[in-house]
Write a protein that holds these residues in place. Sequence first.
Motif, PDB file in Angstrom:
ATOM      1  N   THR A 260       0.818  -1.094  -0.118  1.00 16.05           N
ATOM      2  CA  THR A 260       0.055  -0.144  -0.174  1.00 16.05           C
ATOM      3  C   THR A 260       0.876   1.333  -0.035  1.00 16.05           C
ATOM      4  O   THR A 260       0.300   2.315  -0.656  1.00 16.05           O
ATOM      5  CB  THR A 260      -0.961   0.089   1.147  1.00 16.05           C
ATOM      6  N   VAL A 265      -0.724   0.692  -4.020  1.00 10.25           N
ATOM      7  CA  VAL A 265      -1.839  -0.065  -4.281  1.00 10.25           C
ATOM      8  C   VAL A 265      -3.070   0.239  -3.354  1.00 10.25           C
ATOM      9  O   VAL A 265      -2.832   0.228  -2.048  1.00 10.25           O
ATOM     10  CB  VAL A 265      -1.559  -1.587  -4.184  1.00 10.25           C
ATOM     11  N   SER A 266      -4.047   0.687  -3.724  1.00  7.38           N
ATOM     12  CA  SER A 266      -5.105   0.955  -2.910  1.00  7.38           C
ATOM     13  C   SER A 266      -5.766  -0.303  -2.150  1.00  7.38           C
ATOM     14  O   SER A 266      -5.875  -1.524  -2.742  1.00  7.38           O
ATOM     15  CB  SER A 266      -6.460   1.697  -3.534  1.00  7.38           C
ATOM     16  N   VAL A 269      -8.129  -2.659  -4.510  1.00  8.05           N
ATOM     17  CA  VAL A 269      -7.493  -3.196  -5.423  1.00  8.05           C
ATOM     18  C   VAL A 269      -6.484  -4.158  -4.937  1.00  8.05           C
ATOM     19  O   VAL A 269      -6.555  -5.512  -5.183  1.00  8.05           O
ATOM     20  CB  VAL A 269      -6.401  -2.265  -6.310  1.00  8.05           C
ATOM     21  N   LEU A 270      -6.078  -4.281  -3.576  1.00  8.20           N
ATOM     22  CA  LEU A 270      -5.338  -5.151  -2.853  1.00  8.20           C
ATOM     23  C   LEU A 270      -6.253  -6.312  -2.637  1.00  8.20           C
ATOM     24  O   LEU A 270      -5.882  -7.592  -2.603  1.00  8.20           O
ATOM     25  CB  LEU A 270      -4.900  -4.443  -1.755  1.00  8.20           C
ATOM     26  N   ARG A 322       2.102  -0.029 -13.688  1.00 10.93           N
ATOM     27  CA  ARG A 322       1.141  -0.592 -12.703  1.00 10.93           C
ATOM     28  C   ARG A 322       0.453  -1.848 -13.162  1.00 10.93           C
ATOM     29  O   ARG A 322       0.386  -2.659 -12.296  1.00 10.93           O
ATOM     30  CB  ARG A 322       0.047   0.632 -12.495  1.00 10.93           C
ATOM     31  N   LEU A 326       0.502  -5.465 -10.818  1.00 10.88           N
ATOM     32  CA  LEU A 326      -0.580  -6.001 -10.365  1.00 10.88           C
ATOM     33  C   LEU A 326      -0.432  -7.386 -11.222  1.00 10.88           C
ATOM     34  O   LEU A 326      -0.796  -8.403 -10.257  1.00 10.88           O
ATOM     35  CB  LEU A 326      -1.928  -5.241 -10.991  1.00 10.88           C
TER      36      LEU A 326
END
Length: 423
Positions: A260, A265-266, A269-270, A322, A326
């Motif tokens: 985070t 990473v929000s 989204v996590l 990004r 991910l």
Amino acid sequence: MTRPLVLADPAPPRRPRIPRLLQQTAFRRYWSAQTVSLFGDQITMLAVPLLAVLAIGAGPVEMGYLTAASLLPHLFFSLPAGAWVDRYPRRRHVMIVADLGRAGLLLAVPLLWWAGALNLPLLCAVAFLIGTLSVHFEVAHSSLFAALVRRPDYVNASSLINGSRAMSYVAGPSVGGVLVQVLTAPVALVADVLTYLTSAVFLTRMRVTEHPVHSGPGLGMVAGVRYVARSAVLRAILLGTTTLNLFTYMFTALFVLYVTTELDVSPGVLGLVVGAGAFGGLLGAAVTGPLSRRIGIGPAVVLGLVVFPAPLILVPLAGGPRPLVLALLITAEFVSALGVMVLDIAAGSVQTAATPERMLAVVSGFRRTVNYGIRPFGALIGGVLGAAIGVRSALWISSIGALLGVFWVVFSPLRTMRSLPET
């Protein structure tokens, strides 16, 4: 003369194949009880902390107390509970009482909240008592499993149960989140009460001939510890998984913080990343049976000890655009979850087969004591190491260090073990 053309009747549609074990009434009820209980556990894991934060106003220190209260019974009571269960003739009754007790304790929480009497000490006491009952449920489960499942079916039965566990990881938090959002956290706990009651009903309706209780010398806590220490197979698995747990809990303590803050990473989204990765657990539960038959049960344990921690290296390695970050995180979660299931199913089957039936509960209790006992130490070391050398460097050490667990097993009889061992 030409014979008339006779059209064959169309083949009847194929029905989905039900696993053979689930066609057995006793095992089907046992598996159903486990499945419902596992989903309930996921609701509790989300609803109780949210209740502490939203209804009591708990801060970081208070949340630490609550977490410790739920874990301490596993550390303190697993071994004595196992020794007691081995001497108790009705292990199924222990599981039923544990289910009913947990249902009653959870029901008390929303009642106390509605009465305006709920506070942190009471919530910690409930968490401690639920943890204590869970310890008795789990150690009794080991003995009942051996009484219910034939030895050649250990891997298949474990795959079904762990498949339910993996599915609960995927769907449980989502269901729990919806219940908390729609009904509030206290009311969501009532849904969990129903899961424990349902589990108790399935266990009550199950018929199984339990193994007789043995008495005399060679039993009890000391005997259980001594048996594991003298068994090359059990000793190797315990040392390997304990080493693995030490480093993976170092990793776990820093994972959310690193993803985070460092990778930006929000939280939403996590959550999707972790949820997507949990599907690897479903795949692992499906492939472990055929895999262990192809390469051998011992090599499957070795493989699990590698496939579980190795993908974690992708987390400190992640960087760049990004989508790439991910993709690496999802791959790490997916493959690691797959490895967890391979390890849990293969190692659990070997441990059950290698343990005398009269000692299954106490040996299970000893394993839980060691494996649960090392986890808080791993989290503490991870936090200290992250503060001293940086979070990313600590993640590199913990992810690579977790691979050391496999060396305990590589230099043991498990490396060449094709089938389940004898006790």
